[in-house]
Design a protein around this motif. Structure first.
Motif, PDB file in Angstrom:
ATOM      1  N   LYS A 156       0.836  -1.203   0.000  1.00 60.22           N
ATOM      2  CA  LYS A 156       0.000   0.000   0.000  1.00 60.22           C
ATOM      3  C   LYS A 156       0.869   1.251   0.000  1.00 60.22           C
ATOM      4  CE  LYS A 156      -3.963   2.139   0.213  1.00 60.22           C
ATOM      5  NZ  LYS A 156      -4.905   2.137  -0.919  1.00 60.22           N
ATOM      6  N   HIS A 157       2.016   1.189   0.647  1.00 59.63           N
ATOM      7  CA  HIS A 157       2.953   2.321   0.664  1.00 59.63           C
ATOM      8  C   HIS A 157       3.630   2.489  -0.699  1.00 59.63           C
ATOM      9  CE1 HIS A 157       6.098   5.067   1.988  1.00 59.63           C
ATOM     10  NE2 HIS A 157       7.005   4.216   1.541  1.00 59.63           N
ATOM     11  N   LEU A 158       4.011   1.363  -1.316  1.00 54.36           N
ATOM     12  CA  LEU A 158       4.731   1.410  -2.589  1.00 54.36           C
ATOM     13  C   LEU A 158       3.820   1.740  -3.768  1.00 54.36           C
ATOM     14  CD1 LEU A 158       7.003  -1.752  -2.110  1.00 54.36           C
ATOM     15  CD2 LEU A 158       7.738   0.649  -2.023  1.00 54.36           C
ATOM     16  N   VAL A 159       2.578   1.213  -3.717  1.00 54.13           N
ATOM     17  CA  VAL A 159       1.625   1.405  -4.828  1.00 54.13           C
ATOM     18  C   VAL A 159       0.306   1.915  -4.239  1.00 54.13           C
ATOM     19  CG1 VAL A 159       0.625   0.360  -6.906  1.00 54.13           C
ATOM     20  CG2 VAL A 159       2.705  -0.628  -5.900  1.00 54.13           C
ATOM     21  N   PRO A 160       0.207   3.206  -3.952  1.00 53.94           N
ATOM     22  CA  PRO A 160      -0.990   3.745  -3.288  1.00 53.94           C
ATOM     23  C   PRO A 160      -2.277   3.551  -4.078  1.00 53.94           C
ATOM     24  CG  PRO A 160       0.837   5.319  -3.215  1.00 53.94           C
ATOM     25  CD  PRO A 160       1.238   4.228  -4.154  1.00 53.94           C
ATOM     26  N   SER A 161      -2.175   3.279  -5.377  1.00 57.80           N
ATOM     27  CA  SER A 161      -3.372   3.143  -6.219  1.00 57.80           C
ATOM     28  C   SER A 161      -4.104   1.817  -6.022  1.00 57.80           C
ATOM     29  CB  SER A 161      -2.993   3.293  -7.695  1.00 57.80           C
ATOM     30  OG  SER A 161      -1.984   2.348  -8.057  1.00 57.80           O
ATOM     31  N   ILE A 162      -3.485   0.850  -5.328  1.00 56.24           N
ATOM     32  CA  ILE A 162      -4.182  -0.411  -5.064  1.00 56.24           C
ATOM     33  C   ILE A 162      -5.229  -0.205  -3.970  1.00 56.24           C
ATOM     34  CG2 ILE A 162      -2.152  -1.797  -5.670  1.00 56.24           C
ATOM     35  CD1 ILE A 162      -1.810  -2.337  -2.620  1.00 56.24           C
ATOM     36  N   LYS A 163      -6.179  -1.121  -3.912  1.00 52.91           N
ATOM     37  CA  LYS A 163      -7.083  -1.199  -2.772  1.00 52.91           C
ATOM     38  C   LYS A 163      -6.700  -2.458  -1.998  1.00 52.91           C
ATOM     39  CE  LYS A 163      -9.691   2.384  -3.751  1.00 52.91           C
ATOM     40  NZ  LYS A 163      -9.704   3.602  -2.908  1.00 52.91           N
ATOM     41  N   TRP A 164      -6.460  -2.284  -0.701  1.00 56.78           N
ATOM     42  CA  TRP A 164      -5.967  -3.390   0.132  1.00 56.78           C
ATOM     43  C   TRP A 164      -7.028  -3.808   1.143  1.00 56.78           C
ATOM     44  CZ3 TRP A 164      -2.460  -2.420   4.897  1.00 56.78           C
ATOM     45  CH2 TRP A 164      -2.220  -3.633   5.562  1.00 56.78           C
ATOM     46  N   LEU A 165      -7.388  -5.090   1.103  1.00 56.92           N
ATOM     47  CA  LEU A 165      -8.304  -5.688   2.064  1.00 56.92           C
ATOM     48  C   LEU A 165      -7.502  -6.646   2.947  1.00 56.92           C
ATOM     49  CD1 LEU A 165     -10.132  -4.743  -0.348  1.00 56.92           C
ATOM     50  CD2 LEU A 165     -11.687  -6.600   0.273  1.00 56.92           C
ATOM     51  N   ALA A 166      -7.544  -6.443   4.258  1.00 58.39           N
ATOM     52  CA  ALA A 166      -6.839  -7.312   5.205  1.00 58.39           C
ATOM     53  C   ALA A 166      -7.850  -8.252   5.846  1.00 58.39           C
ATOM     54  CB  ALA A 166      -6.129  -6.483   6.275  1.00 58.39           C
ATOM     55  N   ASP A 167      -7.674  -9.534   5.597  1.00 56.94           N
ATOM     56  CA  ASP A 167      -8.596 -10.567   6.071  1.00 56.94           C
ATOM     57  C   ASP A 167      -8.026 -11.224   7.328  1.00 56.94           C
ATOM     58  OD1 ASP A 167     -10.790 -12.612   5.772  1.00 56.94           O
ATOM     59  OD2 ASP A 167      -9.069 -13.933   5.465  1.00 56.94           O
ATOM     60  N   PHE A 168      -8.782 -11.148   8.427  1.00 56.80           N
ATOM     61  CA  PHE A 168      -8.356 -11.736   9.697  1.00 56.80           C
ATOM     62  C   PHE A 168      -9.192 -12.981   9.973  1.00 56.80           C
ATOM     63  CE2 PHE A 168      -6.814  -7.461   9.947  1.00 56.80           C
ATOM     64  CZ  PHE A 168      -5.643  -7.535  10.691  1.00 56.80           C
ATOM     65  N   ARG A 169      -8.585 -14.144   9.754  1.00 57.70           N
ATOM     66  CA  ARG A 169      -9.283 -15.397  10.072  1.00 57.70           C
ATOM     67  C   ARG A 169      -9.355 -15.597  11.580  1.00 57.70           C
ATOM     68  NH1 ARG A 169      -5.305 -17.057   6.847  1.00 57.70           N
ATOM     69  NH2 ARG A 169      -4.622 -18.613   8.367  1.00 57.70           N
ATOM     70  N   ASP A 170      -8.403 -15.020  12.298  1.00 55.48           N
ATOM     71  CA  ASP A 170      -8.361 -15.020  13.766  1.00 55.48           C
ATOM     72  C   ASP A 170      -7.937 -13.631  14.218  1.00 55.48           C
ATOM     73  OD1 ASP A 170      -9.050 -17.718  14.330  1.00 55.48           O
ATOM     74  OD2 ASP A 170      -7.015 -18.358  13.836  1.00 55.48           O
ATOM     75  N   PRO A 171      -8.200 -13.280  15.486  1.00 56.05           N
ATOM     76  CA  PRO A 171      -7.674 -12.020  16.014  1.00 56.05           C
ATOM     77  C   PRO A 171      -6.150 -12.027  16.009  1.00 56.05           C
ATOM     78  CG  PRO A 171      -9.344 -12.970  17.477  1.00 56.05           C
ATOM     79  CD  PRO A 171      -9.011 -14.030  16.468  1.00 56.05           C
ATOM     80  N   TRP A 172      -5.556 -10.887  16.311  1.00 54.73           N
ATOM     81  CA  TRP A 172      -4.096 -10.761  16.328  1.00 54.73           C
ATOM     82  C   TRP A 172      -3.603 -10.729  17.774  1.00 54.73           C
ATOM     83  CZ3 TRP A 172      -1.074  -7.264  12.390  1.00 54.73           C
ATOM     84  CH2 TRP A 172       0.298  -7.345  12.639  1.00 54.73           C
ATOM     85  N   THR A 173      -3.614  -9.569  18.400  1.00 56.74           N
ATOM     86  CA  THR A 173      -3.006  -9.444  19.724  1.00 56.74           C
ATOM     87  C   THR A 173      -3.873 -10.015  20.839  1.00 56.74           C
ATOM     88  OG1 THR A 173      -3.930  -7.201  19.936  1.00 56.74           O
ATOM     89  CG2 THR A 173      -1.681  -7.397  19.086  1.00 56.74           C
ATOM     90  N   THR A 174      -5.119 -10.316  20.565  1.00 59.09           N
ATOM     91  CA  THR A 174      -5.999 -10.857  21.609  1.00 59.09           C
ATOM     92  C   THR A 174      -6.274 -12.342  21.433  1.00 59.09           C
ATOM     93  OG1 THR A 174      -7.984 -10.230  20.355  1.00 59.09           O
ATOM     94  CG2 THR A 174      -7.132  -8.644  21.970  1.00 59.09           C
ATOM     95  N   ILE A 175      -5.618 -12.989  20.491  1.00 59.14           N
ATOM     96  CA  ILE A 175      -5.846 -14.418  20.295  1.00 59.14           C
ATOM     97  C   ILE A 175      -5.322 -15.196  21.509  1.00 59.14           C
ATOM     98  CG2 ILE A 175      -3.677 -14.967  19.126  1.00 59.14           C
ATOM     99  CD1 ILE A 175      -5.457 -16.675  17.164  1.00 59.14           C
ATOM    100  N   GLY A 176      -5.975 -16.291  21.848  1.00 58.23           N
ATOM    101  CA  GLY A 176      -5.718 -16.991  23.094  1.00 58.23           C
ATOM    102  C   GLY A 176      -4.280 -17.415  23.321  1.00 58.23           C
ATOM    103  N   TYR A 177      -3.581 -17.857  22.262  1.00 58.62           N
ATOM    104  CA  TYR A 177      -2.238 -18.399  22.473  1.00 58.62           C
ATOM    105  C   TYR A 177      -1.178 -17.335  22.694  1.00 58.62           C
ATOM    106  CZ  TYR A 177      -1.556 -17.532  17.412  1.00 58.62           C
ATOM    107  OH  TYR A 177      -1.467 -16.954  16.172  1.00 58.62           O
ATOM    108  N   HIS A 178      -1.515 -16.052  22.546  1.00 55.68           N
ATOM    109  CA  HIS A 178      -0.508 -15.004  22.743  1.00 55.68           C
ATOM    110  C   HIS A 178       0.087 -15.054  24.142  1.00 55.68           C
ATOM    111  CE1 HIS A 178       0.456 -11.415  20.062  1.00 55.68           C
ATOM    112  NE2 HIS A 178       0.198 -12.428  19.273  1.00 55.68           N
ATOM    113  N   LYS A 179      -0.749 -15.381  25.121  1.00 51.82           N
ATOM    114  CA  LYS A 179      -0.245 -15.430  26.497  1.00 51.82           C
ATOM    115  C   LYS A 179       0.711 -16.591  26.702  1.00 51.82           C
ATOM    116  CE  LYS A 179      -4.170 -18.096  28.342  1.00 51.82           C
ATOM    117  NZ  LYS A 179      -4.890 -18.279  27.068  1.00 51.82           N
ATOM    118  N   ASP A 180       0.690 -17.580  25.797  1.00 56.22           N
ATOM    119  CA  ASP A 180       1.588 -18.729  25.909  1.00 56.22           C
ATOM    120  C   ASP A 180       2.931 -18.493  25.225  1.00 56.22           C
ATOM    121  OD1 ASP A 180      -0.375 -20.210  27.261  1.00 56.22           O
ATOM    122  OD2 ASP A 180      -1.303 -20.815  25.362  1.00 56.22           O
TER     123      ASP A 180
END
Length: 431
Positions: A156-180
């Motif tokens: 997105k930084h290199l080619v601002p003309s694209i449209k970027w969709l970020a797909d989260f199949r699971d959460p990131w920082t709140t996913i259960g295994y982070h504490k492990d």
């Protein structure tokens, strides 16, 4: 002229497990909506599980770009291949060895956000030609591994003309295994900073569960679309009770923290309380199962009722679902897992067999099961209610009438229908 879509996904056949299914199926159906699909995948991945049968499902009208990846798991595997594979699958003993603890600490604190972070530079080089020819394409990144989203961030930084969709199949920082992962303060803050940057930079966020949607809406003002996982198999047309024993089947990984002792205790008691129950019962586990789970089953004297199938191909897993009397869905009893909607639940729906689900109170899976009338959900404190439901299903089994669910409420989760939603979402970001 078809509109170009570039999907960047670490998981792709022959990778096994539910993570590969989502974008494999979207890639299959997106061309029906006027899109030309190109998928970027690793050239030499070290997947934790393989399912060669999925290769036949790769759409022929999809272009593939391969980018090399350096997998730290290969180097760690020289120390202990079995332990490394178990760590990749999320299977860590509660009483882990020093080596296992060291590998976990290294993974959590030195590879941020994950061990595939080094793939980014290879992908950026591999897609240069594509983006020079398609500067106004839609780019979709899917995680975990969430390092894939860092590729979208850079593009997105290199080619601002694209449209970027970020797909989260699971959460990131709140996913259960982070504490492990034994994250230090510095590592935790870096995760949070990277997550926030992705959430604020993507043109649109896609999530698979309502809980994750609410979490991200509290962190960013970017538009968000809920698109769950789904099924692409032909639903079970034989609703009559399957032949054989009273089979309770669980398909998928069973982590140590997912140990449903409430269920094992209930089954142990029913073996003593109901005449013939012990002889009729068969507990089937298909997938990667931690040794702690097997120890727990032995503790409750259920080992002689256990059929541990190991990892099965996708086709074999579907066959097992269709033939089970009851399908088990088990989630960790914690606040962090309320957002988890396991991919297998949608194929459970298509199997039309009764579901018994265990999870935290207020979990998204409870709403899903209730809305589809596909089974019953219990939290980890509802022992009497759980036993009552097992007894009810066993009574139906003994009468030969433990038939499947014939309602059509599950059709909204067909992959073809979900792709319609995705196509409209892509259209939305270009408006």
């Amino acid at each position: 002229m078809k509109k170009p879509v570039l999907i960047i996904s670490y998981y792709w056949p022959p990778a096994g497990g539910p993570g590969v299914q989502r974008w494999l199926k979207f890639a299959k159906y997106l061309p029906d909506h006027g899109y030309e699909v190109t998928v970027v995948i690793p050239e030499n991945p070290d997947y934790p599980v393989l399912d060669q049968s999925l290769k036949k499902e790769i759409p022929k009208n999809v272009s593939i770009i391969k980018a090399r990846i350096t997998e730290p798991s290969r180097m760690a595997g020289k120390l202990s291949r079995k332990r490394t594979k178990n760590l990749q699958r999320g299977i860590l003993k509660k009483k882990a060895s020093f080596l296992e603890r060291a590998l976990v600490w290294t993974r959590g604190n030195l590879f941020i956000p994950d061990a595939r972070v080094g793939w980014k530079q290879h992908v950026l080089r591999a897609v240069e030609l594509f983006l020079s020819e398609n500067p106004e394409c839609t780019v979709i990144t899917t995680g975990p591994p969430h390092s894939v989203h860092l590729i979208g961030l850079e593009l997105k930084h290199l080619v601002p003309s694209i449209k970027w969709l970020a797909d989260f199949r699971d959460p990131w920082t709140t996913i259960g295994y982070h504490k492990d992962l034994k994250l230090g303060d510095r590592a935790q803050k870096k995760h949070e900073k990277l997550e926030q940057k992705v959430l604020n930079t993507a043109d649109l966020l896609i999530v698979t569960s309502p809980h994750t949607g609410k979490e991200f809406q509290s962190k960013t003002s970017k538009p968000l679309q809920l698109i769950t996982n789904g099924y692409d198999i032909k639903p079970n047309s034989n609703l009559k009770q399957p032949d054989g024993k009273f089979v309770l089947a669980h398909i998928g990984t069973l982590l140590s923290d997912r140990d449903p002792q409430l269920l094992w205790e209930s089954l142990q008691e029913l073996c003593k309380e109901i005449k013939g129950f012990a002889n009729d019962l068969e507990l089937q586990l298909a997938g990667n199962v931690s040794e702690d789970i097997l120890d727990s089953i032995e503790k409750y004297n259920l080992s002689n009722r256990l059929a541990n199938k190991g990892y099965l191909s996708h086709d074999q897993s579907i066959e097992l679902m269709f033939k089970a009397q009851v399908l088990l869905l088990i989630e960790i009893d914690s606040e962090e897992t309320k957002a988890i909607l396991p991919g297998k639940i949608f194929e459970y729906f298509a199997s039309r067999r009764p579901i018994i689900a265990l999870g935290p109170k207020g979990a998204d899976i409870e709403l899903l099961i209730t809305d589809t009338h596909s089974g019953e959900f219990y939290n980890h404190q509802q022992k009497m209610a759980l036993k009552k439901q097992i007894i009810h299903l066993y009574d139906l089994y003994k009468k030969g009438v433990n038939d499947g669910n014939s309602n059509d409420l599950i059709e909204r989760y067909q992959r073809s229908h979900l792709t319609q939603i995705l196509a409209k979402t892509i259209e939305y970001v270009w408006e």
